[in-house]
Design an enzyme around this catalytic site. Structure first.
Site, PDB file in Angstrom:
ATOM      1  CB  ALA A   1      37.928  43.621  36.464  1.00 46.15           C
ATOM      2  CD1 TRP A   2      41.882  41.087  34.008  1.00 40.37           C
ATOM      3  CD2 TRP A   2      41.154  42.110  32.168  1.00 40.37           C
ATOM      4  NE1 TRP A   2      41.133  40.178  33.302  1.00 40.37           N
ATOM      5  CE2 TRP A   2      40.674  40.779  32.161  1.00 40.37           C
ATOM      6  CE3 TRP A   2      40.812  42.947  31.108  1.00 40.37           C
ATOM      7  CZ2 TRP A   2      39.889  40.268  31.132  1.00 40.37           C
ATOM      8  CZ3 TRP A   2      40.022  42.431  30.082  1.00 40.37           C
ATOM      9  CH2 TRP A   2      39.573  41.117  30.108  1.00 40.37           C
TER      10      TRP A   2
ATOM     11  CE  LYS B   1      43.862  41.297  43.795  1.00 39.41           C
ATOM     12  NZ  LYS B   1      44.443  41.341  42.446  1.00 39.41           N
TER      13      LYS B   1
ATOM     14  CD  GLU C   1      47.750  37.679  38.378  1.00 41.34           C
ATOM     15  OE1 GLU C   1      48.937  37.419  38.513  1.00 41.34           O
ATOM     16  OE2 GLU C   1      46.835  36.843  38.491  1.00 41.34           O
TER      17      GLU C   1
ATOM     18  CB  VAL D   1      29.560  35.250  37.945  1.00 43.29           C
ATOM     19  CG1 VAL D   1      28.693  34.384  38.843  1.00 43.29           C
ATOM     20  CG2 VAL D   1      28.745  36.415  37.379  1.00 43.29           C
TER      21      VAL D   1
ATOM     22  CB  THR E   1      36.268  36.188  41.141  1.00 45.85           C
ATOM     23  OG1 THR E   1      37.118  35.525  40.207  1.00 45.85           O
ATOM     24  CG2 THR E   1      37.120  36.847  42.204  1.00 45.85           C
TER      25      THR E   1
ATOM     26  CD  GLU F   1      28.867  47.221  40.362  1.00 42.35           C
ATOM     27  OE1 GLU F   1      28.363  46.675  39.353  1.00 42.35           O
ATOM     28  OE2 GLU F   1      28.262  48.074  41.025  1.00 42.35           O
TER      29      GLU F   1
ATOM     30  CB  CYS G   1      31.208  44.261  33.239  1.00 44.56           C
ATOM     31  SG  CYS G   1      31.019  46.000  33.648  1.00 44.56           S
TER      32      CYS G   1
ATOM     33  CE  LYS H   1      17.999  36.686  36.016  1.00 49.51           C
ATOM     34  NZ  LYS H   1      17.354  36.866  34.669  1.00 49.51           N
TER      35      LYS H   1
ATOM     36  CD  GLU I   1      31.626  50.000  41.800  1.00 50.86           C
ATOM     37  OE1 GLU I   1      31.853  49.710  40.610  1.00 50.86           O
ATOM     38  OE2 GLU I   1      32.516  50.055  42.671  1.00 50.86           O
TER      39      GLU I   1
HETATM   40  P1  NDP Z   1      38.349  38.048  37.927  1.00 46.94           P
HETATM   41  O1  NDP Z   1      37.082  37.690  38.589  1.00 46.94           O
HETATM   42  O2  NDP Z   1      39.224  36.995  37.427  1.00 46.94           O
HETATM   43  O3  NDP Z   1      39.242  38.922  38.952  1.00 46.94           O
HETATM   44  C1  NDP Z   1      38.752  40.093  39.558  1.00 46.94           C
HETATM   45  C2  NDP Z   1      39.691  40.486  40.675  1.00 46.94           C
HETATM   46  O4  NDP Z   1      39.551  39.581  41.774  1.00 46.94           O
HETATM   47  C3  NDP Z   1      41.175  40.436  40.293  1.00 46.94           C
HETATM   48  O5  NDP Z   1      41.855  41.483  40.917  1.00 46.94           O
HETATM   49  C4  NDP Z   1      41.578  39.089  40.846  1.00 46.94           C
HETATM   50  O6  NDP Z   1      42.961  38.966  41.040  1.00 46.94           O
HETATM   51  C5  NDP Z   1      40.811  39.066  42.149  1.00 46.94           C
HETATM   52  N1  NDP Z   1      40.608  37.753  42.731  1.00 46.94           N
HETATM   53  C6  NDP Z   1      40.554  36.550  42.100  1.00 46.94           C
HETATM   54  N2  NDP Z   1      40.313  35.561  43.000  1.00 46.94           N
HETATM   55  C7  NDP Z   1      40.190  36.157  44.212  1.00 46.94           C
HETATM   56  C8  NDP Z   1      39.924  35.677  45.538  1.00 46.94           C
HETATM   57  N3  NDP Z   1      39.721  34.388  45.792  1.00 46.94           N
HETATM   58  N4  NDP Z   1      39.886  36.570  46.548  1.00 46.94           N
HETATM   59  C9  NDP Z   1      40.070  37.886  46.308  1.00 46.94           C
HETATM   60  N5  NDP Z   1      40.333  38.396  45.086  1.00 46.94           N
HETATM   61  C10 NDP Z   1      40.377  37.552  44.036  1.00 46.94           C
HETATM   62  O7  NDP Z   1      37.946  39.079  36.804  1.00 46.94           O
HETATM   63  P2  NDP Z   1      38.831  39.686  35.633  1.00 46.94           P
HETATM   64  O8  NDP Z   1      39.928  40.496  36.221  1.00 46.94           O
HETATM   65  O9  NDP Z   1      39.172  38.586  34.681  1.00 46.94           O
HETATM   66  O10 NDP Z   1      37.805  40.701  34.965  1.00 46.94           O
HETATM   67  C11 NDP Z   1      36.825  40.303  34.076  1.00 46.94           C
HETATM   68  C12 NDP Z   1      35.485  40.119  34.778  1.00 46.94           C
HETATM   69  O11 NDP Z   1      35.140  41.289  35.503  1.00 46.94           O
HETATM   70  C13 NDP Z   1      34.353  39.887  33.798  1.00 46.94           C
HETATM   71  O12 NDP Z   1      33.505  38.875  34.259  1.00 46.94           O
HETATM   72  C14 NDP Z   1      33.626  41.206  33.790  1.00 46.94           C
HETATM   73  O13 NDP Z   1      32.304  41.114  33.407  1.00 46.94           O
HETATM   74  C15 NDP Z   1      33.797  41.662  35.199  1.00 46.94           C
HETATM   75  N6  NDP Z   1      33.638  43.107  35.288  1.00 46.94           N
HETATM   76  C16 NDP Z   1      32.531  43.613  35.904  1.00 46.94           C
HETATM   77  C17 NDP Z   1      32.302  44.969  35.947  1.00 46.94           C
HETATM   78  C18 NDP Z   1      31.106  45.543  36.644  1.00 46.94           C
HETATM   79  O14 NDP Z   1      31.164  46.701  37.038  1.00 46.94           O
HETATM   80  N7  NDP Z   1      30.025  44.826  36.823  1.00 46.94           N
HETATM   81  C19 NDP Z   1      33.236  45.922  35.322  1.00 46.94           C
HETATM   82  C20 NDP Z   1      34.388  45.283  34.740  1.00 46.94           C
HETATM   83  C21 NDP Z   1      34.566  43.915  34.721  1.00 46.94           C
HETATM   84  P3  NDP Z   1      43.903  38.520  39.799  1.00 46.94           P
HETATM   85  O15 NDP Z   1      43.108  38.513  38.557  1.00 46.94           O
HETATM   86  O16 NDP Z   1      44.936  39.554  39.792  1.00 46.94           O
HETATM   87  O17 NDP Z   1      44.361  37.151  40.150  1.00 46.94           O
END
Ligand code: NDP
Length: 486
Positions: free
Chosen positions: A153-154, A178, A181, A232, A234, A252, A286, A453, A460
């Site tokens: 995630a970012w 990866k 982006e 969730v 994704t 995660e 998160c 859940k 991790e």
């Molecule tokens: P996203 O779910 O949008 O994206 C996560 C990653 O998955 C990105 O690198 C994304 O690429 C990639 N991705 C998207 N679709 C696919 C696919 N079909 N196959 C493979 N990879 C894919 O999350 P965000 O980046 O918007 O981050 C925010 C989310 O992350 C929040 O829900 C947050 O709670 C969660 N998070 C959880 C943490 C934890 O440890 N539990 C910690 C930090 C965040 P791209 O976006 O580049 O298109």
């Protein structure tokens, strides 16, 4: 690249930077100004293929080395990261917009912690000896999984890369990472530093791109494990795709975590917990405790103290070390947060702080607090992933626990109270993977981190992550003759 600190090319494959300008252009935007600060290209199928081939080629030799040797390289990388913490923190701030005040202490440093921790653990990763009677025995061999894919995630690009790379490499795996982006820069530096520390080429590759680059990695039959940090929706897609190939997964994912504040809690401590659990990294964490349940006897005092403390937020240039609240990561995320704030107002929640965009360039929105929030409101149910705190009232412990658990998520939960018996009772009842007593959002590498859940699968950090990056081979050893019925 426009900034000298920035990495040399889009990808890092087989021990060096790699460019392929035929990929889809990917502009990197500095969230504090909206300026484009780097031009990258998404990975083409040819880049992905090189990453997979080089990782597979390097992994077996790496796994065959002693854990002591693997660990030494990881610990050296940790030392280099600490030496360069300032520059890496500036880069992380460019990538994410998070204030330097935070990135100096929470990003490269936590990545270094992970490399140091798993570097120390690597030599002690063993199987077991199992005596079975009659002189027979069994033993287990702890083996690497092979090629692991990490998708980030970012919000914590350096930390996420290290939290996945460190246990994966300690166990003898190779990894292709990866990044999101939105924040592609920092993971490239992690790759560069690992190689400088002595990691053989191919063991940690970084490929850029959107989900369309992550998806083929997840389904490639040469990939053995997928670890995703993301939302969730994704997670659901990636988990299903990985399951088709019977791959190992760590998920995660997101949350809508509760923080419960009882009347007897230390007021300032509870307010600090709520601030840490809602406004650090502009709320893009998160595990944030975004549903703050405050017992009725303390509610108005809590809100008054919170409003007073929020006036101390210094919103501004993230590179100024006095700034303690920065922009959202992107215009898109800012839009999402604004829509949720409008929804909260429409649903009848009482806006007690913030709610407006900040009058400056970049993707800034004020730290926002809603009071009188009820469980049925959208803002109390959906993950906003921004600086929006919902304060809900409650009367007694049983009610607080039932409402805290009334969500599909289960990432984290916290309780503030002077009654430690009650605190432990609450923790036993919380349906959450990571809990806090009189604190919120601490994530030391020694403590397992993850959700239950819909918030995820696996853990991790800590020794727990070893089980998710290795597998056991069982060996039965017969010492006497092997007999058969006929
Ligand atoms: P996203 O779910 O949008 O994206 C996560 C990653 O998955 C990105 O690198 C994304 O690429 C990639 N991705 C998207 N679709 C696919 C696919 N079909 N196959 C493979 N990879 C894919 O999350 P965000 O980046 O918007 O981050 C925010 C989310 O992350 C929040 O829900 C947050 O709670 C969660 N998070 C959880 C943490 C934890 O440890 N539990 C910690 C930090 C965040 P791209 O976006 O580049 O298109």
């Amino acid at each position: 690249m426009t900034y000298p600190l920035h990495p040399e090319a889009s990808h890092f494959v087989n021990g060096r930077y790699l460019e392929d300008t035929t990929g889809t252009p990917l502009d990197v935007i500095y969230p504090a100004t909206g300026e484009v600060i780097a031009h990258l290209f998404e990975a083409t199928p040819a880049v992905i293929e090189q990453a997979i081939t080089s990782a597979r080629a390097a992994q077996k030799d790496w796994a065959a080395r002693s854990g002591t040797e693997r660990g030494r390289i990881l610990r050296r990388a940790a030392d280099i990261i600490r030496d360069r913490n300032h520059d890496l923190s500036v880069l992380e701030t460019h990538d994410t917009g998070k204030p330097l005040q935070e990135t100096l202490v929470a990003d490269a440093t936590s990545g270094a912690d992970a490399l140091e921790y798993y570097g120390g653990l690597a030599a002690s990763l063993t199987g077991d000896h199992i005596p079975l009677g009659d002189g027979n025995w069994a033993y287990t061999i702890r083996e690497a999984l092979g090629l692991c894919v990490g998708i980030g995630a970012w919000n914590y690009p350096t930390q996420i890369a290290c939290w996945k790379a460190a246990p994966a490499l300690a166990c003898g795996n190779a990894m292709i990472f990866k990044p999101s982006e939105t924040t592609p820069l920092s993971a490239l530096k992690v790759a560069e530093i690992l190689v400088e520390a002595g990691l053989p080429a191919g063991l940690f590759n970084v490929v850029q791109g959107a989900g369309s680059v992550g998806a083929p990695l997840v389904t490639d039959p040469r990939v053995d494990k997928v670890s995703l940090t993301g939302s969730v929706p994704t997670g659901r897609k990636v988990y299903a795709a990985a399951a088709a190939g019977m791959k190992h997964v760590t998920m995660e994912l997101g949350g809508k975590s509760p923080m419960v504040v009882f009347d007897d809690a230390d007021l300032d401590s509870a307010v600090s917990g709520a601030i840490n659990g809602n406004f650090y990294s502009s709320g893009q964490v998160c595990s944030n405790g975004t549903r703050v349940f405050v017992q009725n006897g303390i509610k108005e005092a809590f809100l008054a103290r919170l409003a007073e403390r929020l006036r101390g937020a210094i919103i501004g240039d993230p590179l100024d070390q006095a700034t303690n609240f920065g922009p959202m990561v992107s215009a898109g995320q800012l839009g999402i947060v604004e829509r949720y704030i409008a929804k909260g107002i429409e649903e009848g929640a009482r806006l007690v702080a913030g709610g407006k965009r900040v009058d400056r360039d970049g993707f800034y929105i004020e730290p926002t607090v809603f009071a009188d929030v009820t469980d049925d409101m959208i803002i109390a149910q959906e993950e906003i992933f921004g600086p929006v705190m919902c304060v809900l009232d409650f009367d007694d412990e049983a009610e607080a626990l039932a409402r805290a658990n009334d969500t599909e998520f289960g990432l984290a939960a916290g309780v503030f109270t002077a009654d430690l018996t009650r605190a432990h009772r609450m923790v036993q009842g919380f349906e959450a993977g990571t809990c806090f007593i009189n604190s919120y959002n601490d994530a030391p590498v020694e403590m397992p981190f993850g959700g239950v859940k819909m918030s995820g699968v696996g853990r991790e950090n800590a020794k727990a992550a070893i089980d998710h990056y290795s597998q056991l081979k069982s060996v039965f050893v017969r010492m006497d003759a092997c007999e058969a019925a006929f």
